[in-house]
Design a protein around this motif. Sequence first.
Motif, PDB file in Angstrom:
ATOM      1  N   CYS A  30       6.013  -2.715  -1.618  1.00 57.34           N
ATOM      2  CA  CYS A  30       5.251  -1.150  -1.409  1.00 57.34           C
ATOM      3  C   CYS A  30       5.548  -0.180  -0.360  1.00 57.34           C
ATOM      4  O   CYS A  30       5.526  -0.708   1.520  1.00 57.34           O
ATOM      5  N   VAL A  31       4.367   1.107  -0.694  1.00 56.02           N
ATOM      6  CA  VAL A  31       4.950   1.656   0.741  1.00 56.02           C
ATOM      7  C   VAL A  31       3.441   1.800   1.248  1.00 56.02           C
ATOM      8  O   VAL A  31       3.460   1.182   2.834  1.00 56.02           O
ATOM      9  N   CYS A  32       2.031   0.914   0.949  1.00 55.04           N
ATOM     10  CA  CYS A  32       1.513   0.419   1.545  1.00 55.04           C
ATOM     11  C   CYS A  32       1.739  -0.270   2.840  1.00 55.04           C
ATOM     12  O   CYS A  32       1.477  -1.019   4.108  1.00 55.04           O
ATOM     13  N   GLU A  33       2.888  -1.953   2.305  1.00 50.53           N
ATOM     14  CA  GLU A  33       3.376  -2.664   3.219  1.00 50.53           C
ATOM     15  C   GLU A  33       4.038  -1.944   4.625  1.00 50.53           C
ATOM     16  O   GLU A  33       3.844  -3.000   5.125  1.00 50.53           O
ATOM     17  N   LEU A  34       5.117  -1.185   4.016  1.00 52.42           N
ATOM     18  CA  LEU A  34       6.164  -0.003   5.171  1.00 52.42           C
ATOM     19  C   LEU A  34       4.730   0.427   6.012  1.00 52.42           C
ATOM     20  O   LEU A  34       5.623   0.100   7.152  1.00 52.42           O
ATOM     21  N   MET A  35       3.744   0.686   5.054  1.00 56.11           N
ATOM     22  CA  MET A  35       2.662   1.509   6.510  1.00 56.11           C
ATOM     23  C   MET A  35       2.100   0.568   7.676  1.00 56.11           C
ATOM     24  O   MET A  35       1.972   1.103   8.435  1.00 56.11           O
ATOM     25  N   LYS A  44       4.650  10.156   6.118  1.00 56.63           N
ATOM     26  CA  LYS A  44       6.057  10.091   6.569  1.00 56.63           C
ATOM     27  C   LYS A  44       6.523   9.050   5.968  1.00 56.63           C
ATOM     28  O   LYS A  44       7.864   9.463   6.156  1.00 56.63           O
ATOM     29  N   ILE A  45       6.178   7.899   5.822  1.00 55.41           N
ATOM     30  CA  ILE A  45       6.616   6.708   4.604  1.00 55.41           C
ATOM     31  C   ILE A  45       7.394   6.253   3.492  1.00 55.41           C
ATOM     32  O   ILE A  45       8.565   7.417   3.510  1.00 55.41           O
ATOM     33  N   SER A  46       6.928   7.413   2.943  1.00 55.45           N
ATOM     34  CA  SER A  46       6.767   7.950   1.391  1.00 55.45           C
ATOM     35  C   SER A  46       8.384   9.551   1.537  1.00 55.45           C
ATOM     36  O   SER A  46       9.319   9.417   0.969  1.00 55.45           O
ATOM     37  N   ARG A  47       7.844  10.178   2.745  1.00 54.60           N
ATOM     38  CA  ARG A  47       9.302  10.781   2.878  1.00 54.60           C
ATOM     39  C   ARG A  47      10.646  10.118   3.053  1.00 54.60           C
ATOM     40  O   ARG A  47      11.621  10.633   2.752  1.00 54.60           O
ATOM     41  N   HIS A  48      10.904   9.521   3.891  1.00 53.98           N
ATOM     42  CA  HIS A  48      11.583   8.231   4.629  1.00 53.98           C
ATOM     43  C   HIS A  48      12.361   7.926   3.522  1.00 53.98           C
ATOM     44  O   HIS A  48      13.404   7.892   3.103  1.00 53.98           O
ATOM     45  N   LEU A  49      10.873   7.289   2.214  1.00 54.37           N
ATOM     46  CA  LEU A  49      12.099   6.431   1.156  1.00 54.37           C
ATOM     47  C   LEU A  49      12.156   7.382  -0.111  1.00 54.37           C
ATOM     48  O   LEU A  49      13.069   6.802  -0.587  1.00 54.37           O
ATOM     49  N   ALA A  50      11.768   8.563  -0.311  1.00 52.08           N
ATOM     50  CA  ALA A  50      12.167   8.932  -1.002  1.00 52.08           C
ATOM     51  C   ALA A  50      13.835   9.688  -1.245  1.00 52.08           C
ATOM     52  O   ALA A  50      14.213   9.553  -1.117  1.00 52.08           O
ATOM     53  N   GLN A  51      13.988   9.876   0.517  1.00 54.81           N
ATOM     54  CA  GLN A  51      15.478  10.911   0.784  1.00 54.81           C
ATOM     55  C   GLN A  51      16.247   9.181   0.847  1.00 54.81           C
ATOM     56  O   GLN A  51      17.707   9.164   0.462  1.00 54.81           O
ATOM     57  N   ASP A  60      13.097   2.493  -6.922  1.00 60.48           N
ATOM     58  CA  ASP A  60      11.639   1.980  -7.217  1.00 60.48           C
ATOM     59  C   ASP A  60      10.547   1.546  -8.043  1.00 60.48           C
ATOM     60  O   ASP A  60      11.783   2.135  -9.426  1.00 60.48           O
ATOM     61  N   ARG A  61       9.735   1.094  -8.362  1.00 62.53           N
ATOM     62  CA  ARG A  61       9.509   0.730  -9.801  1.00 62.53           C
ATOM     63  C   ARG A  61       7.607   1.230  -9.434  1.00 62.53           C
ATOM     64  O   ARG A  61       7.133   0.723  -8.368  1.00 62.53           O
ATOM     65  N   ARG A  62       6.570   1.657 -10.349  1.00 65.22           N
ATOM     66  CA  ARG A  62       5.251   1.465 -10.416  1.00 65.22           C
ATOM     67  C   ARG A  62       4.912  -0.139 -11.355  1.00 65.22           C
ATOM     68  O   ARG A  62       4.948   0.060 -12.357  1.00 65.22           O
ATOM     69  N   GLN A  63       3.870  -0.282 -10.023  1.00 65.50           N
ATOM     70  CA  GLN A  63       2.841  -1.922 -10.672  1.00 65.50           C
ATOM     71  C   GLN A  63       1.467  -1.081 -10.133  1.00 65.50           C
ATOM     72  O   GLN A  63       0.894  -1.320  -9.338  1.00 65.50           O
ATOM     73  N   VAL A  67       3.824   1.536  -6.009  1.00 60.89           N
ATOM     74  CA  VAL A  67       4.768   2.105  -6.067  1.00 60.89           C
ATOM     75  C   VAL A  67       5.382   0.900  -4.799  1.00 60.89           C
ATOM     76  O   VAL A  67       5.604   0.922  -3.825  1.00 60.89           O
ATOM     77  N   TYR A  68       6.463   0.460  -5.450  1.00 56.79           N
ATOM     78  CA  TYR A  68       7.469  -0.742  -4.904  1.00 56.79           C
ATOM     79  C   TYR A  68       9.107   0.138  -4.521  1.00 56.79           C
ATOM     80  O   TYR A  68       9.624   0.506  -5.658  1.00 56.79           O
ATOM     81  N   TYR A  69       8.746  -0.924  -3.843  1.00 66.24           N
ATOM     82  CA  TYR A  69      10.772  -0.296  -3.416  1.00 66.24           C
ATOM     83  C   TYR A  69      11.971  -1.973  -2.969  1.00 66.24           C
ATOM     84  O   TYR A  69      11.356  -2.438  -2.881  1.00 66.24           O
ATOM     85  N   ARG A  70      13.299  -1.183  -3.807  1.00 60.45           N
ATOM     86  CA  ARG A  70      14.029  -2.791  -3.697  1.00 60.45           C
ATOM     87  C   ARG A  70      15.191  -1.757  -3.798  1.00 60.45           C
ATOM     88  O   ARG A  70      15.613  -1.085  -3.455  1.00 60.45           O
ATOM     89  N   LEU A  71      16.130  -2.859  -2.781  1.00 64.11           N
ATOM     90  CA  LEU A  71      17.463  -2.297  -2.656  1.00 64.11           C
ATOM     91  C   LEU A  71      18.054  -2.319  -3.474  1.00 64.11           C
ATOM     92  O   LEU A  71      18.043  -2.708  -4.658  1.00 64.11           O
TER      93      LEU A  71
END
Length: 115
Positions: A30-35, A44-51, A60-63, A67-71
């Motif tokens: 999730c975003v907080c883990e990547l932060m 900044k993290i969210s902007r890069h993930l959005a790209q 991505d998926r919301r829980q 918001v969690y990100y996966r390949l």
Amino acid sequence: MITPPEVFKSLADETRVRAMLLIANQGELCVCELMCALDDNQPKISRHLAQLRSNDLLLDRRQGQWVYYRLNPDLPTWVREILQVTSLANADWIKDNVARLQHMDGRPVSEAACC
């Protein structure tokens, strides 16, 4: 279909490539883990993930509040192989990121991780 220029442009930024390698290694973050892992702020993290998401590298998926990100499972094999080889050959380069992630206080638990 994703092209080599799209992949390499997406991975040309240090934050994006570190995020991709961490997600590839962890399965989902999730975003907080990547932060925490990348020691950077949420915008900044969210902007890069959005790209990365807009280039179809991540899904991505919301829980709840997370918001969690996966390949993207539809990534071509060659992209997955690039990530795997890069991760293996550069473990020292991301070891501090992995260590911060492993020591994160209050790390959320992904439902996908348990099911």
